[in-house]
Design an enzyme around this catalytic site. Structure first.
Site, short mmCIF file in Angstrom:
data_model
loop_
_atom_site.label_atom_id
_atom_site.label_comp_id
_atom_site.label_asym_id
_atom_site.label_seq_id
_atom_site.Cartn_x
_atom_site.Cartn_y
_atom_site.Cartn_z
N GLY A 42 0.97 -1.30 0.06
CA GLY A 42 -0.17 -0.06 0.04
C GLY A 42 0.79 1.37 -0.08
O GLY A 42 0.22 2.36 -0.06
N GLU A 43 2.24 1.17 0.20
CA GLU A 43 2.97 2.43 0.14
C GLU A 43 3.16 3.06 -1.31
O GLU A 43 3.24 2.16 -2.24
CB GLU A 43 4.37 1.89 0.75
N ARG A 101 -10.52 22.95 4.50
CA ARG A 101 -11.68 23.53 4.97
C ARG A 101 -11.26 23.33 6.68
O ARG A 101 -11.90 24.12 7.38
CB ARG A 101 -13.15 22.81 4.81
N GLN A 102 -10.62 22.35 6.96
CA GLN A 102 -10.24 22.49 8.47
C GLN A 102 -9.11 23.53 8.70
O GLN A 102 -7.99 22.90 8.74
CB GLN A 102 -9.95 20.99 8.75
N LYS A 198 -26.43 30.30 6.05
CA LYS A 198 -26.13 28.64 6.22
C LYS A 198 -25.64 28.56 7.43
O LYS A 198 -24.38 29.27 7.94
CB LYS A 198 -25.41 28.22 5.07
N ARG A 200 -23.98 24.77 9.77
CA ARG A 200 -23.69 23.45 9.61
C ARG A 200 -23.43 22.98 11.04
O ARG A 200 -22.75 23.50 11.60
CB ARG A 200 -22.50 23.17 8.75
N THR A 230 -21.59 17.19 -0.98
CA THR A 230 -22.71 16.45 -1.26
C THR A 230 -23.73 17.09 -2.12
O THR A 230 -24.85 16.39 -2.41
CB THR A 230 -23.43 16.13 0.33
N THR A 233 -26.08 21.80 0.08
CA THR A 233 -26.15 23.47 0.12
C THR A 233 -26.66 23.88 -1.12
O THR A 233 -27.67 24.84 -0.98
CB THR A 233 -24.75 23.98 0.28
#
Ligand code: R5P
Length: 301
Positions: A42-43, A101-102, A198, A200, A230, A233
């Site tokens: 998996g590397e 976004r974080q 909005k 969330r 998704t 919005t």
């Protein structure tokens, strides 16, 4: 600009060679597509097919979506290999900047992912990161790493005019966070603009858009946002606009992740057209960001 001529290598990761090739052409630079593979455990593995040490500048181009973690690691490996093999300056183009976004600690104990990602690139000696329409540009910043945010808004204004050449058009942000984007485009077009409100739920991710008095009756509304994930919005905003009498609703978003049934949600909410950039290739990627990335590289490196 002089530095960019001749001695620059655009090193595209597989899946990004369309953007890389156009950037190379615009900068009169060499272009190579790196070899990559995944080992059985998996590397990730990365190899330059030509010697990056012969270049003054290596610009790694990586579309870091989907598989953000893996693609970020590959971009880091490619940047590290360029440095290790003697390239003098390394820059990285991530048209979609994952983890953007974080960008702060929303809840106690959380990682600031954007900072962590940028520090990883800086740690291996990368001089600059170029990204398109970063979620919150003011958070795209750390010491000793040039963070260049490329805005595709001129292109969006043109696309809007292609759809609604005359007549009544209103630009709308689904929340306060994208209002500045909408304002820039609306001012260029000299058309009215507004935003919804909005919120969330940070734990469940559920969104609520508060209906607001807004004059869209008989008008074509273009909703502008940085990301369609998704699709909730935009679909929810479209539902509200429809109930306020909008004649048509379109969307322009830079990064279209189109998760799950996002496309179906947008279609059943009557959103047409859906216009995306090609930072992430989708069936809706009508806006090519290669040119504005090349312009940004020319003027800043
Ligand atoms: C959030 O602030 C972003 O600008 C987008 O509005 C959001 O990421 C869209 O997410 P979704 O499509 O899941 O509603």
């Amino acid at each position: 600009m002089k530095k960019l001529m001749g001695k620059t290598l655009i090193a595209s990761m597989p899946g990004s060679e369309d953007i890389g090739e156009k950037i190379a052409l615009a900068l009169n630079a060499a272009h190579a597509v790196l070899e990559t593979k995944i080992f059985p455990d998996g590397e990730s593995y990365v190899r330059y097919p030509i010697d990056p040490g012969k270049y003054d500048m290596v610009i790694v181009v990586q579309r870091a979506y989907p598989e953000q973690d893996r693609r970020l690691i590959k971009a880091l490996l490619a940047a590290h290999a360029a440095r290790d093999l003697g390239a003098k300056e390394i820059h990285v183009v991530l048209p979609y900047l994952p983890y953007a976004r974080q960008d702060r600690r929303f809840r106690e104990g959380e990682v600031i992912s954007l900072k962590a990602v940028l520090e990883l690139f800086r740690g291996i000696g990368v001089k600059s990161i170029v990204a398109v329409d970063v979620h919150k540009p003011e958070a795209f910043h750390i010491e000793n790493l040039r963070c260049i945010n490329v805005e595709p808004f001129r292109e969006y204004a043109r696309a809007i005019r292609e759809v609604v050449s005359g007549g009544d058009v209103v630009l709308l942000s689904p929340d306060l966070g994208s209002y500045w984007r909408v304002r820039k485009i609306a001012e260029a077009l000299n058309v009215p603009f507004d935003h919804l409100e909005k919120s969330r739920d940070r734990v469940t991710g559920e969104i609520t858009i508060r209906p607001k008095e807004i004059d869209v009756k008989g008008k074509f509304v273009f909703i502008i946002d940085d990301i369609i994930a998704t699709g909730s919005t935009i679909a929810e905003a479209a539902r509200i606009l429809r109930s306020r009498g909008a004649a048509g609703i379109g969307v322009i978003a830079t990064h279209c992740l189109m998760l799950g049934d996002a496309e179906a949600k947008l279609k059943s909410a009557g959103v047409e057209p859906i216009i995306c950039s090609n930072t992430i290739p989708t069936a809706y990627s009508r806006i090519d960001v290669s040119g504005i990335i090349a312009e940004a590289l020319k003027s800043t490196l």
